[in-house]
Design an enzyme around this catalytic site. Structure first.
Site, PDB file in Angstrom:
ATOM      1  N   ARG A  56     -22.372  -4.486 -15.787  1.00 39.36           N
ATOM      2  CA  ARG A  56     -20.956  -4.811 -15.600  1.00 39.36           C
ATOM      3  C   ARG A  56     -20.054  -3.742 -16.199  1.00 39.36           C
ATOM      4  O   ARG A  56     -18.900  -3.559 -15.777  1.00 39.36           O
ATOM      5  CB  ARG A  56     -20.652  -6.185 -16.220  1.00 39.36           C
ATOM      6  N   TYR A 109       4.587  -3.848  -2.888  1.00 37.69           N
ATOM      7  CA  TYR A 109       3.539  -4.545  -2.151  1.00 37.69           C
ATOM      8  C   TYR A 109       3.620  -6.043  -2.458  1.00 37.69           C
ATOM      9  O   TYR A 109       3.746  -6.442  -3.623  1.00 37.69           O
ATOM     10  CB  TYR A 109       2.216  -3.941  -2.597  1.00 37.69           C
ATOM     11  N   ASP A 181       2.215   2.352  -7.680  1.00 40.21           N
ATOM     12  CA  ASP A 181       1.273   2.135  -6.587  1.00 40.21           C
ATOM     13  C   ASP A 181       1.306   3.401  -5.725  1.00 40.21           C
ATOM     14  O   ASP A 181       2.293   3.696  -5.060  1.00 40.21           O
ATOM     15  CB  ASP A 181       1.684   0.903  -5.775  1.00 40.21           C
ATOM     16  N   LYS A 206      -8.002   1.584   1.245  1.00 43.90           N
ATOM     17  CA  LYS A 206      -7.297   2.323   2.285  1.00 43.90           C
ATOM     18  C   LYS A 206      -7.873   3.731   2.447  1.00 43.90           C
ATOM     19  O   LYS A 206      -8.955   3.905   2.968  1.00 43.90           O
ATOM     20  CB  LYS A 206      -5.810   2.374   1.954  1.00 43.90           C
TER      21      LYS A 206
END
Length: 388
Positions: A56, A109, A181, A206
């Protein structure tokens, strides 16, 4: 890849690779791991300082991706998350404390805004939304309890460009952390950390992925703020599987080639749309007539394939005729892949500090890697259906 004198394409090609550590393999292999064994008790007791200690907390594959993200964004440290929303929420939560105040651009966003309104509010954190064109005027909104200024440039759906350096300069004087962002640029056409931003966040889903088959978020930052971010990251159990990290690395290697194609084709389509009588305006900051073009030239080296336009008001049935006949343009969430997308949008539902009333139907378009002549032909036929 520590040599910052190399060009960006070269750094992105070679960062996060160490063939000599993997039997000469060009690509870092997929290390699937939860348990990591230690050879003796002394090593086990010293594991707190070990780079590899539990799956992890990272594997050689995820660490290679973090190194490559640092090269892309010009950052000292990076973290990778299972989605863009996971990345942005990690950044927001790392600055959350009772009574804290955040400043968030009004064109952010949608999930960023929702996280502030529905999650942070429960913890007593207040968010003020500001006009993306505010620049140095943001100083008037900063309070003693302001902990974070969130930017997005260009903004989601409406593509306003922010004066990033002006905002970060004000924030530094007041000791306020800044985050942005940076998904629109893919980190390839804009490196906000070089302009004073503390944290750059991307939906790696993206352009980093580039193939519409991967969920990923990235956080790039300075070394000074890394520990704070990683503490929140670890407490919430954020991690990325090595298979996904491998796909992200594979996509990242071609980001330069893809982004240059998105830039050229997107501008070709945008200029064609400008000439259509049904189109009221095109929202593309690389166009000279765009209100944000001067700032775009100041900060960006190119444009992605995502932009918007406003059509004259039309009946819903006519809009459906136009959209339902597309075959090259898909209709669906996300963008940044190799394929083109188009969706109608309504940015007004995400506004409070500014008003969005463009006088017609807003459309968001992503120009993929197809030949732009074919895309223009498809849009032309779509407008013919609209007129019919």
């Amino acid at each position: 890849m520590k040599n910052k004198n190399l060009c960006l394409d070269t750094r992105v090609t070679h960062s996060g690779r160490a063939p000599e550590q993997h039997f000469g393999m060009v690509n870092t292999p997929v290390y699937r791991a939860s348990t990591i064994l230690f050879p003796n008790l002394a090593a086990l007791e010293a594991k707190e300082g070990a780079k590899l200690r539990y799956g992890r907390r990272g594997t050689p594959t995820t660490h290679a991706l973090e190194d490559a993200i640092c090269a892309l964004e010009g950052a000292e440290r990076a973290l990778v998350a299972p989605s863009g929303v996971s990345a942005l929420s990690t950044v927001l939560m790392s600055h959350a404390e009772p009574g804290a105040h955040f400043l968030v651009t009004d064109n952010a966003y949608g999930p960023t805004r929702k996280f502030c309104e529905f999650t942070l509010r429960k913890f007593g954190i207040e968010t003020t939304y500001y006009d993306p064109a505010i620049g140095t005027g943001i100083e008037a909104l900063i309070r003693p309890e302001t902990r974070l200024i969130w930017m997005e440039s260009p903004g989601s759906q409406t593509f306003e460009v922010q004066d990033v350096a002006a905002i970060t300069e004000v924030a530094r004087r007041h000791g306020v952390t800044t985050a942005i962002d940076n998904t629109w640029s893919g980190g390839y056409f804009f490196q906000p950390i070089a302009h004073g931003v503390d944290i750059s966040v991307q939906a790696g889903t993206k352009y980093i992925s580039g193939h519409s088959d991967l969920m990923l978020g990235t956080i790039a930052c300075s070394a000074a703020i890394y520990d704070r971010l990683r503490e929140t990251y670890l407490r919430f159990g954020v991690c990325v599987g090595s298979d996904d990290a491998y796909l992200a690395l594979r996509g990242l290697r071609t980001i330069g080639v893809r982004m240059r194609h998105h830039h050229a084709s997107g501008l070709q389509v945008a200029n064609w749309l400008l000439e259509q009588p049904e189109v009221l305006r095109v929202m593309h900051p690389a166009l000279p007539q765009d209100p944000g073009h001067a700032l775009f030239r100041k900060y960006f080296t190119g444009a992605s394939g995502l932009f918007g336009f406003v059509m004259k008001s039309v009946e819903h049935d006519a809009l459906a005729r136009m959209f339902d006949g597309f075959s090259l343009f898909g209709m669906g969430s996300s963008w940044g892949g190799y394929e083109s997308l188009i969706v109608p949008s309504n940015p007004s539902v995400y506004r409070s500090a500014t008003e969005w009333n463009p006088g017609g139907q807003t459309v968001r378009i992503h120009v993929g890697l197809e030949d732009p002549a074919d895309l223009i032909d498809e849009l032309r036929k779509g407008l013919d259906r609209l007129r019919a």
